[in-house]
Design an enzyme around this catalytic site. Structure first.
Site, PDB file in Angstrom:
ATOM      1  N   ASP A   9      37.883 -35.368  -8.229  1.00 35.16           N
ATOM      2  CA  ASP A   9      39.235 -35.307  -8.803  1.00 35.16           C
ATOM      3  C   ASP A   9      39.558 -33.881  -9.274  1.00 35.16           C
ATOM      4  OD1 ASP A   9      41.493 -37.319  -9.672  1.00 35.16           O
ATOM      5  OD2 ASP A   9      41.206 -35.990 -11.379  1.00 35.16           O
TER       6      ASP A   9
ATOM      7  N   TYR B 209      48.020 -30.638 -14.847  1.00 34.78           N
ATOM      8  CA  TYR B 209      48.641 -30.847 -13.533  1.00 34.78           C
ATOM      9  C   TYR B 209      49.809 -29.886 -13.331  1.00 34.78           C
ATOM     10  CZ  TYR B 209      46.086 -35.092 -12.272  1.00 34.78           C
ATOM     11  OH  TYR B 209      45.118 -35.989 -11.903  1.00 34.78           O
TER      12      TYR B 209
ATOM     13  N   HIS C  87      36.678 -43.705  -6.548  1.00 33.06           N
ATOM     14  CA  HIS C  87      37.159 -42.445  -7.103  1.00 33.06           C
ATOM     15  C   HIS C  87      36.292 -41.957  -8.266  1.00 33.06           C
ATOM     16  CE1 HIS C  87      40.105 -39.361  -8.000  1.00 33.06           C
ATOM     17  NE2 HIS C  87      40.004 -39.704  -9.265  1.00 33.06           N
TER      18      HIS C  87
END
Lengths: 404, 403
Positions: free
Chosen positions: B185, B319, B376
């Site tokens: 990630d 982000y 994930h």
């Protein structure tokens, strides 16, 4: 003006807003207990709603705002509910004293509600008291979209724009209107555009202040003049950095719904984070006490408070999922046919993009009215009710004159 | 354990302490949640399902022990040190095997060091966990800036590239002259940046998310069934699964209000990640059937850490920094990766990266494997399997230990 003269026998019921004190107390308690993030790291809106804005908004909400306003303002108008296609639809219905007035159904958007529109009720229905003549009068129907405000929340899938459009046609029919026009901006423009495409019986013209086809497929529109290129660039900016809320609501309304139901400040921030022009206007209303037109602190909080008290953050978000989501039952269906009715359009300069006439003409084959006004933005009816009213009078004038 | 590598004044021991007041406030907020109506579908396509989040909230207030986080973290050697103006929190566990390979491993979003701590023992003490002394790592697990107990940057510019530079400095400061890096990630983004930067001492990397493919698949092969399936999965993510990604990349402050003020908003936002992990976590709460290490307690350890450290907005902002960095880097080609790269595809990941994609993006690929399970949150869900992958991926790099 009462419902009796227009309502079908049992179906249209008068409606009064009643808010319990306990709900207001709970709202107040939650606002006061807000746990704040740190300040954003930029000097503009590029990281989202600025801390100074949300802090001043909540301070005003708590200290100065009268939480009874929503109830008082709405109950001053004739409100009704009627069940259409399984959902109780709330609407305001104001008949003009001028019997020949043109019936008009006007649809609000997101993050709006009938609150956006109620300051246009006087000018639209009573033109002689608002700088117009008797020939400018409308009979006005302002429904709350399913899942918004005091309308019911759909309990089954499929409430896309087409279904809302058909419900509005049924509403107008039920109210006894056999010849009427429709208007909308934002999601309301989506509904109105769809009404035009569906060729609904009795609908004779539409006016919108957001060009729906441009958002669907901007590449299909002319991009030669400076104006056209500027509009295209504005859409691109929106689709690059301004549509987070749009994508989240179109794909995960329930997830964001938890925030919108549980936290007043989360709800307020989510609703204030719309287009750039409206954002800075609303921010200035709170941080500098400089409202733009009718976008006052009280009016903005009327709308946010309505969402809070009706608990409609998730259900309103879900309307995006239905209208625009890839997983919705209506996704991927062929678009409805082109609009053949006369279409009026007004460009408000602060809108997400400034629609050039050429785009309207490329989108609709029968453009009966186009104008660009000098001020106003995305929430045109709300911000500039008088200019907005003049536009509707002008756009529908030819039809008004033909009124039987 | 830390004294052997600590430089004079810069590295300070760290201890987690939460006040009862914070914990009581959390409980009170969860109990007074105002819930939306139920979604209108029977799957995740409208977001986190009401039954899942209600079961989570119920477990959170009635069974979950908030003291767990303190206990679990304080059982480990934790430190802070200032890097490039931000106080960085990290766990640092040296193996008893002095020749162990130093490894810096970076968590992602919506993760934290909580994702990684069950892999500490298998990685640092392999002889007690099915491995040999030669498999041992000295392990450094930093909290990303703005996450958990790391400080929140007070200026713009903390892209994953800057984090990577800080990590290289951290390893230098800890006295590691030859080390490897790993991440999934956001951690994969940091690790990829490290690989491109190639700082002194970094001899190899391993990742379990092919981050570049999420942004752009146009240069990747799409002929085989595997490739087409991966392409389709990326497309699905980009069509209906990246609302959180876009919102965090563009409006972290806006969503930040929700993440700071409402525990269920935070939990809902954090659960709404990839499809595989969503259903695994939802099942853990709704049916009490969890997958591997993704237990109810572990999931709530992570969410509660975000809540108590109030890092929802600052983590989301990472982000935004990613978006800004991408815009600044547009049209520029980063330096090629010249060190060995290892990659493991976990089958439940957003897309199942085929070897051909990894080779295209990393010509220096020396290890590739597709694991039989895990998704994930690979380190979290399957810590033993994950540790075996790292042992295998880095085995060849241990030979040159003398350099």
């Amino acid at each position: 003006m009462s419902s009796a003269q227009v309502a079908a026998p049992t179906e249209v019921r008068p409606f009064t807003v009643e808010i319990r004190q306990a709900e207001l107390d709970d709202l107040r308690r939650r606002i006061a207990a807000t746990r704040w993030p740190e300040r954003e790291l930029v000097g503009d809106r590029s990281q989202g709603v600025q801390l100074a804005v949300t802090q001043e908004l909540t301070r005003y909400w708590l200290d100065d705002y009268d939480l009874g306003r929503v109830e008082a303002r709405l109950n001053a108008l004739p409100q009704f509910v009627t069940e259409i296609d399984g959902v109780d639809v709330h609407f305001i219905h104001v008949r003009s004293k001028h019997e020949d007035a043109l019936p008009l159904i006007m649809t609000h958007g997101w993050p709006g509600s009938v609150i956006e529109q109620i300051d246009t009720v006087g000018p639209l229905t009573d033109p002689t008291a608002h700088g117009g003549s008797a020939e400018d009068a409308f009979h006005l129907v302002l429904p709350s979209l399913p899942g918004y405000g005091f309308s019911g929340r759909p309990t089954e899938l499929g409430w896309n724009l087409g279904r809302v459009a058909r419900a509005w046609a049924e509403l107008m029919k039920r109210l006894g209107y056999t010849r009427y026009v429709a208007q909308g901006g934002d999601v309301g423009a989506g509904v109105t555009d769809t009404m035009g495409r569906l060729r609904l019986e009795g609908l004779i013209s539409i006016h919108t202040n957001l060009l729906v086809p441009a958002l669907n497929d901007p590449a299909a529109l002319p991009a030669e003049t400076d104006q056209e290129q500027a509009a295209l660039a504005a859409i691109k900016t929106f689709q690059t950095t301004g549509n987070g809320y749009f994508v989240e609501q179109s794909t995960r309304p329930e997830t964001i719904g938890y925030a919108l139901l549980d936290s007043p400040v989360a709800l307020a921030a989510w609703m204030v984070d719309h287009d750039t022009d409206a954002y800075y206007k609303i921010a200035a209303a709170f941080t500098e006490d400089k409202p733009s037109g009718n976008l006052t602190r009280d009016h903005i909080l009327d709308n946010i408070t309505l969402y809070w008290l009706t608990g409609t953050g998730a259900s309103a978000a879900r309307s995006y999922w239905e209208a625009y989501g890839a997983d919705a039952p209506g996704a991927g269906q062929a678009p409805p046919p082109d609009v053949q009715l006369p279409v009026g359009f007004t460009t408000f300069p602060g809108e997400i993009w400034r629609t050039p006439r050429s785009w309207v003409e490329a989108s609709y084959s029968n453009v009966s009215y186009f104008n660009e006004v000098e001020k106003g933005g995305h929430f045109a009816a709300w911000e500039e009710p008088d200019i907005f009213t003049n536009e509707l009078r002008a756009a529908f004038r030819s039809l008004l004159k033909e009124a039987p | 354990m830390s004294t052997t590598v600590e430089t004079a004044t810069e590295i300070r021991p760290f201890h987690v302490e939460f006040s009862d007041k914070q914990i009581d406030d959390l409980r009170r907020r969860i109990e007074s949640t105002r819930w939306p109506g139920k979604e209108l579908v029977d799957d995740r396509s409208q977001g986190v399902q009401l039954a899942a989040l209600k079961a989570l909230a119920e477990y959170w207030t009635s069974e979950y022990d908030v003291g767990r986080i303190e206990e679990r973290l304080n059982a480990l050697p934790q430190f802070t040190t200032e890097l490039d103006g931000v106080e960085i929190h990290f766990i640092h566990v040296r193996s008893q095997h002095e020749d162990a390979l130093p490894l810096i491993m970076t968590h992602g979003w919506p993760g934290s060091v909580i994702e990684l701590i069950d892999s500490i023992k298998p990685l640092t003490d392999p002889t007690a966990h099915g491995g040999n002394a030669e498999d041992a790592f000295h392990l450094v697990l930093p909290s990303l800036p703005g996450y958990g107990f790391s400080g929140e940057p007070s200026e713009v510019g903390w892209s994953t590239g800057r984090v990577a530079q800080a990590w290289a400095e951290l390893m230098r400061r800890l006295g590691y002259e030859r080390y490897v890096a790993q991440g999934g990630d956001q951690g994969a983004a940091v690790t990829d940046d490290l690989a491109h930067q190639g700082p002194d001492g970094l001899v190899g990397v391993h990742m379990n998310l092919l981050r570049a493919a999420l942004g752009n698949t146009s240069n990747l092969p799409s002929e085989s069934d595997d490739e087409r399936a991966a392409l389709e999965a990326v497309g699905t993510f980009r069509t209906s699964g990246f609302g959180y990604f876009l919102e965090q990349s563009t409006r972290p402050q806006t969503i930040g209000y929700a993440l700071l003020d409402s525990p269920v908003a935070l939990a809902g936002w954090m659960l709404d990640h990839d499809t595989d992990s969503y259903y695994k976590i939802a099942r853990a709460f709704v049916d009490g059937r969890w997958t591997g290490g993704l237990t109810r307690d572990h999931v709530l350890d992570n969410i509660t850490l975000y809540w108590l450290t109030a890092s929802g907005a600052s983590a989301a902002r990472s982000y935004w920094e990613g978006g800004r960095a991408a815009a600044l880097a547009a049209g520029k080609t980063p330096p090629a990766v010249s060190i060995p790269v290892g990659f493991t595809t976990f089958p439940g990941e957003i897309f199942r990266a085929p070897r051909s994609w990894v080779e295209t993006l990393y010509p220096t690929l020396v290890y590739f494997n597709e694991a039989e399970r895990g998704g994930h949150f690979a380190a979290w869900e399957e810590p033993e399997l994950f540790a075996r992958e790292l042992r295998a991926a880095f085995a060849s790099l241990r030979n040159g230990r003398s350099s």
